[in-house]
Design a protein around this motif. Structure first.
Motif, PDB file in Angstrom:
ATOM      1  N   SER A  45      83.576  19.528  73.157  1.00  0.00           N
ATOM      2  CA  SER A  45      82.250  19.119  73.600  1.00  0.00           C
ATOM      3  C   SER A  45      81.275  19.357  72.482  1.00  0.00           C
ATOM      4  O   SER A  45      81.243  20.436  71.912  1.00  0.00           O
ATOM      5  CB  SER A  45      81.753  19.966  74.767  1.00  0.00           C
ATOM      6  N   ILE A  47      77.571  19.690  72.150  1.00  0.00           N
ATOM      7  CA  ILE A  47      76.451  19.847  73.078  1.00  0.00           C
ATOM      8  C   ILE A  47      75.148  20.042  72.349  1.00  0.00           C
ATOM      9  O   ILE A  47      75.069  20.795  71.377  1.00  0.00           O
ATOM     10  CB  ILE A  47      76.695  21.055  74.000  1.00  0.00           C
ATOM     11  N   GLY A 219      80.750  19.537  80.136  1.00  0.00           N
ATOM     12  CA  GLY A 219      81.380  19.918  78.885  1.00  0.00           C
ATOM     13  C   GLY A 219      82.345  21.067  79.125  1.00  0.00           C
ATOM     14  O   GLY A 219      83.470  21.068  78.638  1.00  0.00           O
ATOM     15  N   TYR A 220      81.890  22.016  79.876  1.00  0.00           N
ATOM     16  CA  TYR A 220      82.719  23.178  80.173  1.00  0.00           C
ATOM     17  C   TYR A 220      83.979  22.777  80.912  1.00  0.00           C
ATOM     18  O   TYR A 220      85.065  23.275  80.651  1.00  0.00           O
ATOM     19  CB  TYR A 220      81.922  24.196  80.995  1.00  0.00           C
ATOM     20  N   SER A 223      86.372  20.581  78.282  1.00  0.00           N
ATOM     21  CA  SER A 223      86.650  20.794  76.857  1.00  0.00           C
ATOM     22  C   SER A 223      87.367  22.106  76.572  1.00  0.00           C
ATOM     23  O   SER A 223      87.218  23.085  77.273  1.00  0.00           O
ATOM     24  CB  SER A 223      85.359  20.739  76.059  1.00  0.00           C
ATOM     25  N   SER A 226      83.996  24.023  72.045  1.00  0.00           N
ATOM     26  CA  SER A 226      82.617  23.560  72.138  1.00  0.00           C
ATOM     27  C   SER A 226      81.876  23.730  70.834  1.00  0.00           C
ATOM     28  O   SER A 226      82.136  24.673  70.074  1.00  0.00           O
ATOM     29  CB  SER A 226      81.872  24.336  73.221  1.00  0.00           C
ATOM     30  N   THR A 240      85.706  27.184  74.314  1.00  0.00           N
ATOM     31  CA  THR A 240      84.673  26.976  75.312  1.00  0.00           C
ATOM     32  C   THR A 240      84.438  28.189  76.194  1.00  0.00           C
ATOM     33  O   THR A 240      83.310  28.612  76.426  1.00  0.00           O
ATOM     34  CB  THR A 240      85.054  25.778  76.189  1.00  0.00           C
TER      35      THR A 240
END
Lengths: 307, 330, 287
Positions: A45, A47, A219-220, A223, A226, A240
């Protein structure tokens, strides 16, 4: 540490500065010194909020713009050196993207089928029946081919267009997929279906995905790794779960605080100001002057100062 | 105690187009209590924005079909445009969905505010601007913002300006349509919390907060109402809706939200297959039945709105028997 | 068979069935026919003393006569022809120059080329068009149609250049161009399908605007007596009417009709333009 042979793509010290105007130029640092690895079959991810540079990183990997500094290594080679037509074609055969605004991604003058025609024209896709392959791909993303093919982009919803683009990418069976705000237009109930499909594709085909998003929770969910970006810098990077449990950079901490969760209520007495984070980050950098980007535990690194 | 600011009974509003009628809001009934923030959630096309439009400005092709809407004693569906105009901004105010885009790039913020105020018949004298400055301070904006142009402000800041303008006359009732959707995560929290603050401070009495984001509603809404494809699905206190949803769609929606600390490899979330139906000339029956795992023949008949508990209603034939199936772990 | 043709050329279909376009084109066609065939059916010469002065419209004199007995209809249709010719040629030249400069500047947007071209354009934009035209036209003793057209075009092209440049710039950054790039489409195909096709309709409409603008500029010059040195033009007819107090004398057929025809033409062209916008932009079509 990841074994070298698992690494599909390596981004090293990537920097992009935009210049506008010749006589009195203004410089914008969209991304600075971004480094990370993409491992086979993993989802990363990326972010950040608006202005973080995450889309710029995506564009750099897709060779839509050239870096000011740094390199992107794919299959042992710096992609900046890929210039001739067939090499570029090979690159795009394996590296694809889905852009943020589905309405802008379709040429309004043509029917949506064109995006599929383009890839079948350019690449040697291993399908016996082109039409069947397209139809199957549409069903996979929960689209009815009879209600979507043959239409113009303005006749379909943002969600349908986004799913068409996902189908296109999945048809190509790529090594690396840059998905920029992939599901922003999809409803909560449809999103999960698409995300699950993405994850399964990664497992099945060994596809790696850079999932650019501002939605921490999503995302969490999907993924393994991160990357958190703030004002063009990569501020936190790693596993992550570790980042979630041990968010160290003040910006990351702010993100986790700001995200609404079902099951946990925001503290009504806590004063939360989005402007506050700017000061917090500056203080953090001041207090840790000279440290730079440091690995604080295995597979978890933080930017302690921006010098 | 629970005096109702708004009572909506069997409201129907359709879009009249060449090909027929798009039944965007079909037989919706609910109340808004004084001092309450009611969350209105549902996916795109469910009719939540249309519901807001049907209160405030019914522009063609949106047509009011039937039903009553009672706003602090005013039957607004029966009012003429002229009469209703007096209520706008002072009694009922709306922050529309794309309000952020409505700023003129060539006007300073103070000009924009003054223009808007004048349109609603407010005198833009010193007293007015003092009030504006007070409110700007409340949303943590410096008064220098008045002299800036909209492009100089971030999305979050613009949204705050809009909140100030929309509530400048201390309306009884504010409808906020997707005020957090286009914002960064940090601004989202601030803006959502600000809405609750405005209510706590008495600047607005009640509010309907329209969004597709259930997790934000969980944070600030007292009750949540779920709409699906133009129909009313469920309404109830926030914790009840989240922990004990009675409508299969509500459950599916809650299930599809990523939870704190849960990854794909731990527990797969399930979405809902299929897509919402087209509302053009749609017939009778529960509109969710084609995607519902619990659908039976009876669902061909439009479900009635039934009471589950105080302030908790649902429109589903099977809510009673499914009760235990839906709640708890799946 | 016909259906297949339309299916392939959908844009054309929408263009020709749009009400505004039909309405506008009809009027434009009528005006053009008037210019083309008017002089053929006119019974007189435009400078000839065709009868008594002061005569209102009749079957002998469709638009009446001027104060000294010249046939207004004849003068109008001959003048229309001349004016249309100058306007069209000027419009074409202006569009061509504007497009080339605009396209190059846009394609190389942000580089030194772009800056230089825009500086050049800005110089021309800042110059007062009418004053410049007057000076140039007055300088030349003999002015033919082509020369007139060049003069008018010389101040009209900057507008096109800017418009085309900004359109090119924005198209270059469109995400569908990016999608074509990552689909490994050849540059020429991208230019054709993504950029030019989205520009074609724009350029076409720009041309129509230019034509309107150059027509007006031409008439302005003619009105001031700076039109083609030989012959008659619409502006000249109007100038005569004003100079000889046509309005005060109540000779509406002389004072108003020629200008009215011009106005109708320009308005009709705007209709066509708006209608074409809908035809070329699928989003604006009435579904």
């Amino acid at each position: 540490m990841a074994k070298n042979k698992d690494i599909v793509m390596s981004v090293q010290g990537l920097t992009k500065v935009f210049k506008s105007g010749i006589l009195n130029p203004e410089y914008t640092v969209a991304a600075k010194d971004v480094s990370f690895h993409i491992e086979k079959g993993k989802i990363i991810s990326l972010i950040g909020e608006s202005g973080s540079g995450k889309t710029t990183v995506g564009k750099l990997i897709l060779k839509l713009i050239n870096p000011s500094e740094g390199k992107i290594i794919y299959k042992g080679k710096d992609i900046a050196e890929i210039n001739d037509k067939s090499e570029t074609q090979n690159y795009y055969r394996r590296v694809q993207g889905i852009f943020q605004d589905p309405f802008a991604t379709f040429n309004p003058l043509y029917r949506v089928d064109r995006v599929f025609d383009l890839i079948f024209d350019s690449f040697d896709l291993d399908y016996e029946d082109k039409d069947k392959a397209i139809r199957d791909a549409l069903y996979d993303v929960n689209l009815n081919p009879d209600r979507t093919l043959g239409k113009f982009p303005h006749q379909l919803s943002g969600g349908q267009l986004q799913r068409l683009l996902i189908a296109r990418a999945l048809l190509m069976d790529v090594d690396v997929l840059i998905a920029d705000e992939l599901i922003s237009m999809l409803d909560a109930s449809t999103r999960i279906g698409v995300l699950n499909l993405l994850v399964e594709s990664c497992k099945k085909h060994g596809m790696s995905v850079i999932f650019i998003t501002h939605d921490l929770n999503l995302g969490y969910y999907i993924s393994d790794k991160s990357l958190i970006m703030y004002k063009g810098r990569l501020v936190e990077r790693g596993d992550t779960k570790k980042i979630y449990e041990n968010a160290t950079h003040p910006y990351t901490q702010m993100l986790f605080e700001a995200v609404p969760e079902i099951g946990e209520r925001w503290d009504p007495d806590e004063e939360f100001l989005p402007e506050q984070v700017v000061d917090d980050v500056n203080d953090f950098y001041q207090n840790n002057k000279g440290k730079g980007f440091v690995e604080i535990e295995e597979d978890h690194s933080v930017l302690f100062s921006d010098q | 105690m629970s005096e109702n600011i708004l009572e909506v009974k069997n409201l129907k509003a359709y879009y009249d187009i060449l090909k027929g009628q798009v039944k965007a809001v079909d037989d919706v009934t609910f109340n808004l209590k004084k001092g309450e923030i009611l969350g209105l959630a549902g996916e795109s096309g469910c009719g939540k924005s249309t519901l807001a439009s049907s209160f405030i400005s019914r522009k063609k092709p949106l047509k009011y079909i039937s039903g009553e809407v009672d706003l602090v004693g005013n039957k607004i569906m029966e009012m003429s445009e002229k009469e209703f105009k007096k209520l706008r901004l002072s009694t009922i105010s709306l922050i529309p969905q794309y309000a952020l885009d409505a700023f003129s790039p060539t006007k300073k913020i103070k000009t924009y505010i003054a223009d808007l105020a004048r349109q609603h018949g407010i005198k833009t004298d010193k007293k007015f601007f003092n009030k504006v400055k007070e409110r700007l301070d409340l949303v943590n904006l410096d008064e220098s913002v008045l002299n800036r142009y909209s492009i100089e402000l971030s999305g979050g800041m613009k949204q705050r300006v809009i909140m100030v303008i929309s509530t400048i006359l201390d309306p009884e009732f504010l409808i906020a349509d997707e005020i957090t959707s286009a914002l960064d995560v940090s601004s989202q929290r601030f803006v959502a919390t600000m809405l609750a603050n405005l209510r706590d401070l008495g600047i607005i009495k009640s509010s309907i907060f329209i969004t597709h984001d259930l997790s934000i509603l969980y944070q600030i809404a007292d009750r949540i109402m779920i709409m699906y494809a133009g129909n009313f699905a469920e309404i109830g206190p926030t914790d009840e809706i989240v922990d004990n949803p009675r409508h299969p769609y509500t459950r599916a929606l809650i299930d599809s939200l990523p939870k704190v600390g849960i990854q794909y490899k731990d527990k797969r979330l399930s979405g809902i297959d299929g897509t919402p139906p087209h509302l053009l000339n749609i017939g009778e029956g529960c509109r969710f039945r084609h995607r519902c795992p619990y659908a039976i023949d009876k669902c061909e008949e439009t479900p009635q709105r039934e009471q589950v508990a105080e302030d908790h209603y649902v429109s589903c034939w099977r809510w009673k028997e499914l009760g235990s199936d839906l709640s708890g772990q799946k | 068979m016909a259906k297949d043709f339309w299916a392939k050329h959908e844009n054309l279909y929408y263009a020709l069935t749009n009400k505004k376009v039909i309405f506008g084109l009809t009027i434009v066609a009528i005006v053009f026919l008037l210019a083309a065939f008017g002089p053929l059916i006119a019974q007189y010469e435009y400078d000839e003393y065709a009868g008594q002065g002061y005569l209102p419209p009749s079957s002998d004199h469709f638009f009446g006569t001027t104060i000294d007995g010249k046939d207004v209809f004849t003068r109008t249709v001959h003048g229309l022809r001349s004016t249309l010719l100058v306007g069209a040629v000027a419009g074409t030249i202006a569009t061509l120059i504007g497009c080339i400069i605009g396209f190059v500047a846009g394609y190389y947007g942000g580089t030194i080329f772009d800056e230089l071209l825009m500086m050049l354009t800005n110089i021309f934009v800042v110059m007062p068009q009418l004053a410049l035209l007057i000076v140039i036209a007055a300088f030349l003793e003999v002015r033919g149609t082509f020369v007139m057209a060049v003069i008018v075009a010389s101040t009209a092209w900057p507008w096109t250049a800017r418009a085309v440049r900004s359109q090119t710039l924005s198209l270059k950054n469109q995400e569908y161009v990016s999608l074509s790039r990552i689909s490994s489409i050849s540059v020429s195909r991208i230019l054709r399908e993504d950029i030019a096709s989205n520009m074609f309709s724009y350029v076409f409409m720009v041309f129509i605007q230019q034509f309107n603008g150059t027509m007006l500029a031409t008439v302005q010059l003619e009105f001031l007596g700076l039109g083609p040195t030989k012959g008659i033009s619409l502006g000249l007819v109007m100038q005569n009417a004003v100079n000889w107090n046509g309005i005060q004398l109540g000779m509406w057929w002389w004072a108003i009709i020629p200008g009215l025809i011009l106005t109708i033409l320009i308005t009709a062209l705007y209709f066509v333009n708006t209608g074409l916008d809908a035809a070329f932009n699928p989003r604006l079509r009435e579904m």
